[in-house]
Design a protein around this motif. Structure first.
Motif, PDB file in Angstrom:
ATOM      1  N   LYS A 150       0.826  -1.205   0.000  1.00 13.68           N
ATOM      2  CA  LYS A 150       0.000   0.000   0.000  1.00 13.68           C
ATOM      3  C   LYS A 150       0.864   1.262   0.000  1.00 13.68           C
ATOM      4  CE  LYS A 150      -3.864  -0.395   2.270  1.00 13.68           C
ATOM      5  NZ  LYS A 150      -4.918  -0.567   3.304  1.00 13.68           N
ATOM      6  N   GLU A 151       0.491   2.175  -0.882  1.00 10.36           N
ATOM      7  CA  GLU A 151       1.270   3.406  -1.038  1.00 10.36           C
ATOM      8  C   GLU A 151       1.314   4.201   0.264  1.00 10.36           C
ATOM      9  OE1 GLU A 151       1.274   7.462  -3.810  1.00 10.36           O
ATOM     10  OE2 GLU A 151       0.004   5.756  -4.334  1.00 10.36           O
ATOM     11  N   GLU A 152       0.176   4.269   0.983  1.00 12.13           N
ATOM     12  CA  GLU A 152       0.135   5.070   2.206  1.00 12.13           C
ATOM     13  C   GLU A 152       0.973   4.486   3.329  1.00 12.13           C
ATOM     14  OE1 GLU A 152      -3.791   2.657   2.066  1.00 12.13           O
ATOM     15  OE2 GLU A 152      -2.382   3.604   0.683  1.00 12.13           O
ATOM     16  N   GLU A 153       1.353   3.229   3.221  1.00  8.69           N
ATOM     17  CA  GLU A 153       2.203   2.608   4.238  1.00  8.69           C
ATOM     18  C   GLU A 153       3.664   2.563   3.822  1.00  8.69           C
ATOM     19  OE1 GLU A 153      -1.157  -0.433   6.149  1.00  8.69           O
ATOM     20  OE2 GLU A 153       0.392  -1.224   4.817  1.00  8.69           O
ATOM     21  N   ASN A 154       3.972   3.061   2.644  1.00 12.40           N
ATOM     22  CA  ASN A 154       5.348   3.024   2.142  1.00 12.40           C
ATOM     23  C   ASN A 154       5.721   4.403   1.600  1.00 12.40           C
ATOM     24  OD1 ASN A 154       6.329   0.000   2.123  1.00 12.40           O
ATOM     25  ND2 ASN A 154       4.180  -0.031   1.494  1.00 12.40           N
ATOM     26  N   SER A 155       6.119   5.256   2.509  1.00 11.12           N
ATOM     27  CA  SER A 155       6.505   6.610   2.120  1.00 11.12           C
ATOM     28  C   SER A 155       7.828   6.593   1.365  1.00 11.12           C
ATOM     29  CB  SER A 155       6.635   7.499   3.351  1.00 11.12           C
ATOM     30  OG  SER A 155       7.699   7.048   4.174  1.00 11.12           O
ATOM     31  N   THR A 162      10.450   8.375   1.964  1.00 15.42           N
ATOM     32  CA  THR A 162      11.585   8.353   2.899  1.00 15.42           C
ATOM     33  C   THR A 162      11.821   6.952   3.457  1.00 15.42           C
ATOM     34  OG1 THR A 162      10.061   9.044   4.654  1.00 15.42           O
ATOM     35  CG2 THR A 162      11.348  10.768   3.557  1.00 15.42           C
ATOM     36  N   ALA A 163      10.707   6.208   3.724  1.00 16.57           N
ATOM     37  CA  ALA A 163      10.864   4.840   4.228  1.00 16.57           C
ATOM     38  C   ALA A 163      11.505   3.950   3.170  1.00 16.57           C
ATOM     39  CB  ALA A 163       9.515   4.278   4.651  1.00 16.57           C
ATOM     40  N   LEU A 164      11.056   4.079   1.927  1.00 10.19           N
ATOM     41  CA  LEU A 164      11.637   3.282   0.849  1.00 10.19           C
ATOM     42  C   LEU A 164      13.101   3.643   0.638  1.00 10.19           C
ATOM     43  CD1 LEU A 164       8.639   3.370  -1.662  1.00 10.19           C
ATOM     44  CD2 LEU A 164       9.400   1.411  -0.308  1.00 10.19           C
ATOM     45  N   MET A 165      13.424   4.943   0.745  1.00 12.37           N
ATOM     46  CA  MET A 165      14.820   5.362   0.623  1.00 12.37           C
ATOM     47  C   MET A 165      15.681   4.736   1.728  1.00 12.37           C
ATOM     48  SD  MET A 165      14.275   9.410  -0.279  1.00 12.37           S
ATOM     49  CE  MET A 165      15.999   9.793   0.065  1.00 12.37           C
ATOM     50  N   ALA A 166      15.064   4.549   2.916  1.00 12.53           N
ATOM     51  CA  ALA A 166      15.784   3.952   4.040  1.00 12.53           C
ATOM     52  C   ALA A 166      15.808   2.428   3.963  1.00 12.53           C
ATOM     53  CB  ALA A 166      15.135   4.386   5.357  1.00 12.53           C
ATOM     54  N   GLY A 167      15.214   1.884   2.891  1.00 11.94           N
ATOM     55  CA  GLY A 167      15.255   0.433   2.692  1.00 11.94           C
ATOM     56  C   GLY A 167      14.176  -0.327   3.424  1.00 11.94           C
ATOM     57  N   LYS A 168      13.069   0.350   3.816  1.00 14.10           N
ATOM     58  CA  LYS A 168      11.990  -0.317   4.544  1.00 14.10           C
ATOM     59  C   LYS A 168      10.762  -0.432   3.661  1.00 14.10           C
ATOM     60  CE  LYS A 168       9.029  -0.068   8.621  1.00 14.10           C
ATOM     61  NZ  LYS A 168       8.661   0.679   9.838  1.00 14.10           N
ATOM     62  N   ALA A 169      10.290  -1.665   3.498  1.00 12.00           N
ATOM     63  CA  ALA A 169       9.078  -1.921   2.724  1.00 12.00           C
ATOM     64  C   ALA A 169       8.067  -2.617   3.620  1.00 12.00           C
ATOM     65  CB  ALA A 169       9.388  -2.786   1.508  1.00 12.00           C
ATOM     66  N   VAL A 170       6.810  -2.192   3.543  1.00 11.82           N
ATOM     67  CA  VAL A 170       5.743  -2.756   4.356  1.00 11.82           C
ATOM     68  C   VAL A 170       4.757  -3.492   3.451  1.00 11.82           C
ATOM     69  CG1 VAL A 170       3.820  -2.262   5.916  1.00 11.82           C
ATOM     70  CG2 VAL A 170       5.959  -0.959   6.107  1.00 11.82           C
ATOM     71  N   PHE A 171       4.515  -4.766   3.778  1.00  9.45           N
ATOM     72  CA  PHE A 171       3.542  -5.579   3.053  1.00  9.45           C
ATOM     73  C   PHE A 171       2.384  -5.864   3.999  1.00  9.45           C
ATOM     74  CE2 PHE A 171       7.685  -6.317   1.259  1.00  9.45           C
ATOM     75  CZ  PHE A 171       7.478  -6.277  -0.110  1.00  9.45           C
ATOM     76  N   HIS A 172       1.193  -5.491   3.605  1.00 10.85           N
ATOM     77  CA  HIS A 172       0.014  -5.606   4.464  1.00 10.85           C
ATOM     78  C   HIS A 172      -0.768  -6.869   4.094  1.00 10.85           C
ATOM     79  CE1 HIS A 172      -2.986  -3.139   6.964  1.00 10.85           C
ATOM     80  NE2 HIS A 172      -3.441  -4.380   6.907  1.00 10.85           N
ATOM     81  N   ILE A 173      -0.832  -7.782   5.037  1.00 13.30           N
ATOM     82  CA  ILE A 173      -1.529  -9.047   4.798  1.00 13.30           C
ATOM     83  C   ILE A 173      -2.890  -9.029   5.476  1.00 13.30           C
ATOM     84  CG2 ILE A 173      -1.510 -11.535   5.283  1.00 13.30           C
ATOM     85  CD1 ILE A 173       1.448 -11.542   4.859  1.00 13.30           C
ATOM     86  N   TYR A 174      -3.903  -9.341   4.705  1.00 15.71           N
ATOM     87  CA  TYR A 174      -5.261  -9.520   5.217  1.00 15.71           C
ATOM     88  C   TYR A 174      -5.552 -11.021   5.193  1.00 15.71           C
ATOM     89  CZ  TYR A 174      -5.678  -4.505   4.146  1.00 15.71           C
ATOM     90  OH  TYR A 174      -5.480  -3.152   4.082  1.00 15.71           O
ATOM     91  N   MET A 175      -5.968 -11.563   6.324  1.00 11.56           N
ATOM     92  CA  MET A 175      -6.228 -13.002   6.371  1.00 11.56           C
ATOM     93  C   MET A 175      -7.314 -13.308   7.393  1.00 11.56           C
ATOM     94  SD  MET A 175      -2.791 -14.299   8.371  1.00 11.56           S
ATOM     95  CE  MET A 175      -3.545 -15.718   9.169  1.00 11.56           C
ATOM     96  N   THR A 176      -8.066 -14.345   7.101  1.00 16.35           N
ATOM     97  CA  THR A 176      -9.143 -14.763   7.995  1.00 16.35           C
ATOM     98  C   THR A 176      -9.099 -16.275   8.188  1.00 16.35           C
ATOM     99  OG1 THR A 176     -10.516 -12.967   7.137  1.00 16.35           O
ATOM    100  CG2 THR A 176     -11.623 -14.673   8.427  1.00 16.35           C
ATOM    101  N   PRO A 177      -8.458 -16.725   9.268  1.00 13.73           N
ATOM    102  CA  PRO A 177      -8.538 -18.154   9.583  1.00 13.73           C
ATOM    103  C   PRO A 177      -9.958 -18.503  10.017  1.00 13.73           C
ATOM    104  CG  PRO A 177      -6.702 -17.078  10.728  1.00 13.73           C
ATOM    105  CD  PRO A 177      -7.581 -15.995  10.189  1.00 13.73           C
ATOM    106  N   PRO A 178     -10.399 -19.733   9.774  1.00 12.42           N
ATOM    107  CA  PRO A 178     -11.750 -20.120  10.193  1.00 12.42           C
ATOM    108  C   PRO A 178     -11.855 -20.219  11.707  1.00 12.42           C
ATOM    109  CG  PRO A 178     -10.572 -22.009   9.305  1.00 12.42           C
ATOM    110  CD  PRO A 178      -9.703 -20.819   9.053  1.00 12.42           C
ATOM    111  N   SER A 179     -12.934 -19.698  12.244  1.00 10.56           N
ATOM    112  CA  SER A 179     -13.198 -19.854  13.681  1.00 10.56           C
ATOM    113  C   SER A 179     -13.654 -21.282  13.959  1.00 10.56           C
ATOM    114  CB  SER A 179     -14.282 -18.875  14.131  1.00 10.56           C
ATOM    115  OG  SER A 179     -13.871 -17.534  13.957  1.00 10.56           O
TER     116      SER A 179
END
Length: 475
Positions: A429-434, A436-453
């Motif tokens: 997501k663009e809003e989670e990867n500024s 400056t963060a990318l320049m500093a070598g930090k990448a954020v991957f947002h995982i959405y998951m739903t295990p069964p109850s």
């Protein structure tokens, strides 16, 4: 000059989609005392075993589980549930936890003297006689055997021998020995701290932490929770805690004990009471670990299914004094409603009963309080660490990002097809990867998951339908 080429050449490029390396699930890490002195076993070293024979050879064995708590887990994990591997840590140190046994006379029967299993072989002295010449020593069953040798100086008609020795003393083990730490003088780790040495040594993630006979101590339970939340700084697990079945004798008092001992973490699973099979008494945490490992194995090494309402290898539930505890459904559900797992005998024999971690009911976030969902989040996190560690310090390019997104989505889709997830995806997501963060070598991957109850409550509504009367009795 540049290479001169004439003809056909080939080269291979790295596959853009990475095959995930699934993390281990249901692997127990057990800390306690074992009669390792009988086999020359190690002290405060993580020992991975794949079967009962390996465990006995490495750690020794005794049916005296009150003193040798590791043996309880050896028996349960391998003989009752058949789960492997298991990692054991023996904290019983013959150099530290020992006592001197006063000189006394022991009878000779069939050329043998039975000394206690605790006796340290190298310290045995027999009046004026010499080991290896007049007698020999070996451990067998629950004893150290002193065998009179033919041709030695011990007369055949001697009815008894005067023996003295040092012996290990498991009663000298303290909570600090179980908790362990780092010794600045020897530069060695001990106790629960050794869980961080399992992955570097064996390449497996031990995600179930046990200390049978000790986890009912609030200090030990707190450290177990902390270690489960941060294994090697990157992995997650669960700490299996026993409520004290010696002082807590009524089911309604267990929640108060839990609160008083500050056991309220999502990384803790609280169990009560003790359980029994024949003459053998187990901590419920020990059998719960075996049940979890077996259930995970039935699901391809994945903790997607709850261990609740699955068979335990027991024939009764008991207190420390042997009093049999017979819980009805309402009483068992009361414990569950307070974040406590128990044993229930209702339909089809005894089962593990309860889906909630210790954080319930204070924490009602489903990913924290349901055992199977919480464990799935930990397992997915552990798998991501194992699978994408090799990507660390690669060039931060769009191709790298896309390859991670694609491979994680393929994996999550596979888990969904296997019904281990109801759905899952990863987004960059663009809003989670500024910038400056990318320049500093930090990448954020947002995982959405739903295990069964877990299908915790099935309700059937029964209604009398009068129309069937007229239909059935119509002319």
């Amino acid at each position: 000059m540049a290479n001169f080429e004439h003809g056909v050449t080939t080269r291979q490029a790295d596959t853009s989609v990475t095959t995930p390396v699934a993390a281990d699930s249901g692997v127990a890490f057990v800390v306690g005392a074992a009669p390792a002195h009988t086999v020359g076993g190690a002290v405060n070293e993580p020992i991975m075993c794949q079967n009962y024979g390996e465990a006995v050879a490495a750690l020794g064995y005794s049916d005296d589980w009150a003193n040798y708590t590791v043996c309880e887990a050896i028996y349960s994990q391998f003989k009752l549930y058949g789960v492997a591997p298991v990692v054991f840590v023996n904290v019983l140190d013959p150099a530290k936890h020992k006592k001197s046994v006063a000189e006394q006379n022991y009878p000779i029967n069939d050329g043998k003297v039975l000394l206690p299993l605790e006796a340290l072989k190298d310290t045995v002295k027999v009046s004026t006689y010499t080991v290896g010449t007049d007698f020999d020593l070996f451990y067998e069953g629950e004893n150290l055997i002193l065998e009179v040798l033919e041709g030695g100086k011990i007369p055949e008609n001697t009815g008894e021998l005067t023996v003295t020795f040092d012996a290990v003393d498991p009663s000298k083990i303290t909570e600090n020995d179980i908790i362990g730490g780092f010794d600045t003088s020897t530069k060695k780790y001990s106790g629960l701290e050794l869980i961080d040495k399992v992955f570097p040594k064996y390449g497996i993630v031990a995600d179930l932490i046990l200390a049978p006979g000790w986890s009912d101590k609030s200090t030990v339970a707190a450290v177990m929770a902390a270690k489960a939340a941060n294994i090697n700084g990157v992995f997650e697990g669960k700490a299996l805690i026993d409520a004290d079945a010696e002082t807590v004798k009524h089911y309604a008092d267990v929640p108060a004990w839990k609160k008083a001992n500050n056991i309220n973490s999502k990384t803790q699973i609280v169990c009560w009471p003790l359980v029994k099979l024949g003459d053998r008494v187990f901590h419920l945490s020990t059998q719960a670990a075996g049940r979890m490992g077996a259930t995970d194995s039935d699901n391809g090494g994945c903790p997607a299914e709850s261990p609740s309402n699955k068979s335990l290898q027991i024939d009764s539930a008991v207190l420390a004094d042997g009093t049999v505890i017979l819980l009805d459904l309402q009483q068992a559900n009361y414990l569950n409603s307070n974040g406590i797992v128990t044993a229930l005998n209702l339909i089809g024999g005894y089962v593990l009963w309860g889906n909630e971690t210790a954080c319930f009911p204070a924490d009602t976030d489903v990913k924290n309080y349901f055992i199977c969902i919480s464990r799935m989040f930990g397992w997915v996190a552990n798998t991501l660490v194992l699978s994408y560690w090799s990507k660390v310090d690669k060039k931060m390019t769009r191709r790298l990002i896309d390859s991670i997104v694609d491979s994680v989505n393929i994996w999550l889709n596979g888990l969904t097809n296997e019904e281990k997830l109801l759905g899952g995806r990863v987004e960059f997501k663009e809003e989670e990867n500024s910038t400056t963060a990318l320049m500093a070598g930090k990448a954020v991957f947002h995982i959405y998951m739903t295990p069964p109850s877990p299908a915790k409550e099935l309700e059937f509504v029964l209604e009398y339908d009068a129309e069937y009367v007229s239909a059935a009795l119509a002319a």
